[in-house]
Scaffold this motif. Structure first.
Motif, PDB file in Angstrom:
ATOM      1  N   ASP B 458      -3.799   2.607 -14.558  1.00  0.00           N
ATOM      2  CA  ASP B 458      -2.785   2.490 -15.614  1.00  0.00           C
ATOM      3  C   ASP B 458      -3.262   3.138 -16.907  1.00  0.00           C
ATOM      4  O   ASP B 458      -2.477   3.730 -17.634  1.00  0.00           O
ATOM      5  CB  ASP B 458      -2.471   1.020 -15.906  1.00  0.00           C
ATOM      6  N   ALA B 459      -4.572   2.976 -17.194  1.00  0.00           N
ATOM      7  CA  ALA B 459      -5.086   3.481 -18.458  1.00  0.00           C
ATOM      8  C   ALA B 459      -6.571   3.735 -18.347  1.00  0.00           C
ATOM      9  O   ALA B 459      -7.269   3.042 -17.596  1.00  0.00           O
ATOM     10  CB  ALA B 459      -4.822   2.460 -19.563  1.00  0.00           C
ATOM     11  N   VAL B 460      -7.038   4.758 -19.052  1.00  0.00           N
ATOM     12  CA  VAL B 460      -8.475   4.996 -19.149  1.00  0.00           C
ATOM     13  C   VAL B 460      -8.866   4.627 -20.565  1.00  0.00           C
ATOM     14  O   VAL B 460      -8.301   5.135 -21.524  1.00  0.00           O
ATOM     15  CB  VAL B 460      -8.813   6.459 -18.842  1.00  0.00           C
ATOM     16  N   LEU B 461      -9.807   3.699 -20.716  1.00  0.00           N
ATOM     17  CA  LEU B 461     -10.044   3.086 -22.017  1.00  0.00           C
ATOM     18  C   LEU B 461     -11.363   3.478 -22.655  1.00  0.00           C
ATOM     19  O   LEU B 461     -11.741   2.930 -23.678  1.00  0.00           O
ATOM     20  CB  LEU B 461      -9.983   1.566 -21.853  1.00  0.00           C
ATOM     21  N   GLY B 462     -12.120   4.393 -22.035  1.00  0.00           N
ATOM     22  CA  GLY B 462     -13.360   4.824 -22.670  1.00  0.00           C
ATOM     23  C   GLY B 462     -14.565   4.661 -21.759  1.00  0.00           C
ATOM     24  O   GLY B 462     -14.422   4.399 -20.560  1.00  0.00           O
ATOM     25  N   GLN B 463     -15.746   4.847 -22.344  1.00  0.00           N
ATOM     26  CA  GLN B 463     -16.982   4.744 -21.569  1.00  0.00           C
ATOM     27  C   GLN B 463     -17.848   3.645 -22.127  1.00  0.00           C
ATOM     28  O   GLN B 463     -17.797   3.354 -23.314  1.00  0.00           O
ATOM     29  CB  GLN B 463     -17.763   6.058 -21.673  1.00  0.00           C
ATOM     30  N   VAL B 464     -18.649   3.047 -21.278  1.00  0.00           N
ATOM     31  CA  VAL B 464     -19.629   2.047 -21.732  1.00  0.00           C
ATOM     32  C   VAL B 464     -20.929   2.208 -20.957  1.00  0.00           C
ATOM     33  O   VAL B 464     -20.934   2.788 -19.867  1.00  0.00           O
ATOM     34  CB  VAL B 464     -19.170   0.593 -21.487  1.00  0.00           C
ATOM     35  N   ASP B 465     -21.999   1.676 -21.535  1.00  0.00           N
ATOM     36  CA  ASP B 465     -23.221   1.458 -20.769  1.00  0.00           C
ATOM     37  C   ASP B 465     -23.119   0.031 -20.263  1.00  0.00           C
ATOM     38  O   ASP B 465     -23.330  -0.913 -21.019  1.00  0.00           O
ATOM     39  CB  ASP B 465     -24.463   1.617 -21.648  1.00  0.00           C
ATOM     40  N   ALA B 466     -22.749  -0.127 -19.034  1.00  0.00           N
ATOM     41  CA  ALA B 466     -22.494  -1.472 -18.516  1.00  0.00           C
ATOM     42  C   ALA B 466     -23.768  -2.067 -17.935  1.00  0.00           C
ATOM     43  O   ALA B 466     -24.419  -1.438 -17.121  1.00  0.00           O
ATOM     44  CB  ALA B 466     -21.410  -1.411 -17.458  1.00  0.00           C
ATOM     45  N   VAL B 467     -24.105  -3.282 -18.382  1.00  0.00           N
ATOM     46  CA  VAL B 467     -25.211  -4.010 -17.756  1.00  0.00           C
ATOM     47  C   VAL B 467     -24.599  -4.742 -16.576  1.00  0.00           C
ATOM     48  O   VAL B 467     -23.819  -5.656 -16.734  1.00  0.00           O
ATOM     49  CB  VAL B 467     -25.818  -5.033 -18.724  1.00  0.00           C
ATOM     50  N   VAL B 468     -24.934  -4.276 -15.390  1.00  0.00           N
ATOM     51  CA  VAL B 468     -24.251  -4.799 -14.215  1.00  0.00           C
ATOM     52  C   VAL B 468     -25.008  -5.963 -13.619  1.00  0.00           C
ATOM     53  O   VAL B 468     -26.209  -5.903 -13.411  1.00  0.00           O
ATOM     54  CB  VAL B 468     -24.091  -3.695 -13.158  1.00  0.00           C
ATOM     55  N   GLN B 469     -24.299  -7.045 -13.379  1.00  0.00           N
ATOM     56  CA  GLN B 469     -24.886  -8.216 -12.729  1.00  0.00           C
ATOM     57  C   GLN B 469     -24.250  -8.357 -11.352  1.00  0.00           C
ATOM     58  O   GLN B 469     -23.051  -8.171 -11.226  1.00  0.00           O
ATOM     59  CB  GLN B 469     -24.547  -9.473 -13.526  1.00  0.00           C
ATOM     60  N   PRO B 470     -25.068  -8.695 -10.353  1.00  0.00           N
ATOM     61  CA  PRO B 470     -24.475  -8.934  -9.040  1.00  0.00           C
ATOM     62  C   PRO B 470     -23.513 -10.122  -9.124  1.00  0.00           C
ATOM     63  O   PRO B 470     -23.684 -10.985  -9.987  1.00  0.00           O
ATOM     64  CB  PRO B 470     -25.669  -9.285  -8.151  1.00  0.00           C
ATOM     65  N   ILE B 471     -22.514 -10.152  -8.253  1.00  0.00           N
ATOM     66  CA  ILE B 471     -21.580 -11.274  -8.284  1.00  0.00           C
ATOM     67  C   ILE B 471     -21.680 -12.084  -7.003  1.00  0.00           C
ATOM     68  O   ILE B 471     -21.983 -11.563  -5.950  1.00  0.00           O
ATOM     69  CB  ILE B 471     -20.115 -10.802  -8.450  1.00  0.00           C
ATOM     70  N   ASP B 472     -21.400 -13.378  -7.140  1.00  0.00           N
ATOM     71  CA  ASP B 472     -21.250 -14.211  -5.951  1.00  0.00           C
ATOM     72  C   ASP B 472     -19.822 -14.007  -5.506  1.00  0.00           C
ATOM     73  O   ASP B 472     -18.902 -14.461  -6.167  1.00  0.00           O
ATOM     74  CB  ASP B 472     -21.454 -15.698  -6.285  1.00  0.00           C
TER      75      ASP B 472
END
Lengths: 121, 502
Positions: B458-472
């Motif tokens: 729907d939309a592209v909102l920009g870029q980030v440096d995402a700190v990714v955490q695993p999910i349960d």
């Protein structure tokens, strides 16, 4: 399929040592718990074939944990791990539903013998 | 007990005995403040009891005896045979000191880490602190917040790159990079923790199944993030079970085809840039790709008449529920299938590939990230929901104008400079039911597994440096959602693994 064992002891040291003994004999460690409460919770989720249970632990001792686990599963196979000088507690644990016991410090052969005995019986 | 094993026990004893004694001293302080305090006696008793057990296990007889005697003294007070007078508590404090000294002496005598805890004494050897992984996770998520603040600062500094703010921002960015690397380093643990469990398990399996197997392990000194290592054990053991059960033939069958009766299974780890490559090799019968293809066609999940490539074979094998085991054995019939292995590996950002030659053997190759990453990612939105995708796969963004959309082989395609790219609609992937469809939608063109795809969002909102955490992951959650992160505005976003979308 290797039997799956839940190890309950408040010391990482003891858990590591028991795990080493069991793993070297081909058993699978289903999980570990560091208190009686955790032991009961893990028992419910992991449904291990056997539990090794320390007696002295924080947040519910081993004997109360045995009672709680046996209340959930009357066929639970629990092996008590006690230190020297706790004979009276061992008797109490067996009355509560534990199947057998081993005494610390652990002799690998004794531990494995007891595990086989409990799993077989 | 091997030397290496004993050294590990001594190190565990050192760290646990010290932290238990610290706790016991703190409890004793409370007890001295309030002699009626019963909880303190209990806590000290548990600490002493544990130390005694550990000391006895390591045959530190003098230490164990000393702790036992102290425990007995404490027992008399707990039973009420003796009052906890100020004098008694003072003596007891000295007894705890003696235990500390005895423990440190025992550690040194056993060749453990250097003598400790006496102020002014020089340390020798590595100093070790045990830290709960939750605390390290918290540190990592704080770092995530800091990385976002840095991005905001950098955006503002862009206005004038020579301003003092811009210079300060640059300095901060450098320090933050260092800090990030250090925090991620703290979380590393050696593969040996998982690898050392392998040989006994494989040998036991081989015994049960009447196979003769030699196992060879290499590279267990390499380190990966604790969270990744924790996810590795089960899938790895599963692959090894498969290798013993379905790969390695019986000694007679091996002789009959001119192989050595002893099968070989190898687990090798080697560093490859920021990743670790794990190879699980067996010289067994290999996977019968024609049989797999026939079964897949019979199940209606494979239409292609062509022979299966290694990648195609893996794609079939990793389908949930697909199994080639005609008769369930006690070994591989239970437990997770290859689908679960692949899913677990993807969750930590690992990828799996397979090479198999009939009659010769099979190699599973796992490319494992060593650090929980901070991923440069594109933020997209569907309705109010936010999804991030690693920029590594993204090629370009294009507006999805109606005149660029067409049909080819019954599929919707987007024409980008003459190339027809299959369209994947994120709304449909997510089964999103909102009716807030924007009139014009952007497409993210990405490439994965050698294929280019236009992903409609729907939309592209920009870029980030995402700190990714695993999910349960809850049951039923799409397997291409592999992690979670928090955006600048505090909103959660899910990380998409574009390679699994294709």
């Amino acid at each position: 399929m290797a039997h799956r064992i839940l190890i309950c002891d408040d010391a990482i040291f003891m858990r590591t040592m028991i795990a080493d003994i069991l793993v070297s004999a081909g058993y699978e460690i289903a999980g570990e718990a560091e208190s009686g409460l955790q032991a009961v919770e893990r028992y419910k989720t992991l449904k291990p074939d056997l539990v090794t249970m320390d007696i002295v632990m924080p947040d519910m001792g081993g004997i109360d944990a045995v009672k709680a686990i046996v209340a959930i599963d009357a066929n639970a196979k629990i092996l008590m791990c006690s230190a020297m000088g706790q004979q009276s507690l061992v008797v109490e644990a067996i009355q509560a539903g534990a199947k057998d016991f081993v005494v610390k410090p652990f002799q690998p052969a004794r531990v494995l013998e007891a595990v086989q005995r409990v799993l077989g019986g | 007990m091997t030397d290496a094993r004993r050294a590990r026990y001594v190190a565990l004893f050192a760290s646990e005995a010290r932290s238990l004694l610290t706790g016991a001293r703190r409890a004793l302080g409370q007890w001295q403040d309030d002699p009626a305090e019963q909880g303190a006696a209990e806590e000290i008793f548990r600490a002493l009891h544990t130390i005694k057990g550990m000391a006895a296990s390591l045959e530190f007889a003098a230490t164990a005896d000393l702790v036992h005697a102290t425990e007995t003294t404490l027992g008399a007070v707990r039973r009420g045979d003796h009052a906890a007078t100020a004098a008694w508590l003072g003596d007891f404090e000295l007894a705890l000191d003696s235990i500390s000294i005895a423990c440190e002496a025992a550690i040194v005598a056993a060749g453990g880490e250097g003598a400790a805890a006496t102020p002014g004494t020089a340390w020798t050897g590595p100093r070790i602190v045990r830290v709960d992984l939750d605390r390290l996770d918290a540190l990592l998520s704080d770092l995530g917040g800091l990385v976002m603040a840095r991005q905001e600062l950098e955006r503002r500094a862009e206005a004038d790159t020579f301003s003092p703010i811009a210079r300060a921002a640059l300095q901060m960015a450098r320090r933050l990079d260092t800090l990030q690397a250090r925090i991620l380093d703290v979380r590393l643990a050696p593969l040996a923790e998982v690898f050392e469990r392998i040989p006994p398990i494989v040998r036991d399996l081989a015994r049960q199944l009447g196979r003769d197997v030699a196992i060879d392990i290499n590279g267990d000194n390499l380190e990966v993030d604790r969270a990744i290592l924790d996810q590795l054990a089960d899938p790895l053991l599963h692959l090894l079970r498969n290798a013993v059960d379905h790969g390695i033939e019986s000694p007679d069958a091996r002789r009959a085809v001119g192989k050595r009766p002893t099968g070989r299974i190898g687990v090798t780890a080697r560093a490859d840039g920021d990743a670790v490559i794990l190879e699980i090799t067996d010289d067994g019968r290999g996977i019968d790709r024609d049989a797999i293809a026939a079964r897949a066609r019979a199940m209606g999940i494979l239409e292609d008449r062509a022979a299966l490539s290694d990648d195609g074979l893996l794609a079939v094998l990793e389908r949930p529920g697909f199994s080639t085991v005609e008769q369930v054995t006690t070994v591989s019939g239970r437990g997770v299938g290859l689908d679960v292995v692949v899913a677990r590996m993807r969750e930590v950002g690992a990828s799996l590939s397979l090479t198999t030659v009939l009659g010769r053997g099979t190699v599973f190759k796992i490319r494992l990230p060593t650090r929980l990453g901070i991923v440069r990612a594109l933020v997209t939105g569907i309705g109010e929901e936010r999804y991030v995708m690693p920029l590594t796969h993204v090629i370009e963004l294009v507006a999805c104008e109606p005149e660029l959309v067409g049909q080819r082989d019954g599929r919707s395609v987007l024409f980008v400079r003459g190339e027809a790219l299959p369209i994947v609609d994120l709304r449909r992937l997510l089964l999103y039911r909102g009716d807030d469809l924007p009139s014009r939608r952007p497409a993210v063109v990405f490439e994965a597994n050698g294929q280019r795809v236009a992903l409609l969002t729907d939309a592209v909102l920009g870029q980030v440096d995402a700190v990714v955490q695993p999910i349960d992951r809850p049951a039923g959650m799409a397997r291409w959602l592999t992690g979670a992160t928090v955006l600048d505005d505090g909103r959660p976003a899910l990380l998409m693994d574009l390679a699994s979308v294709v």
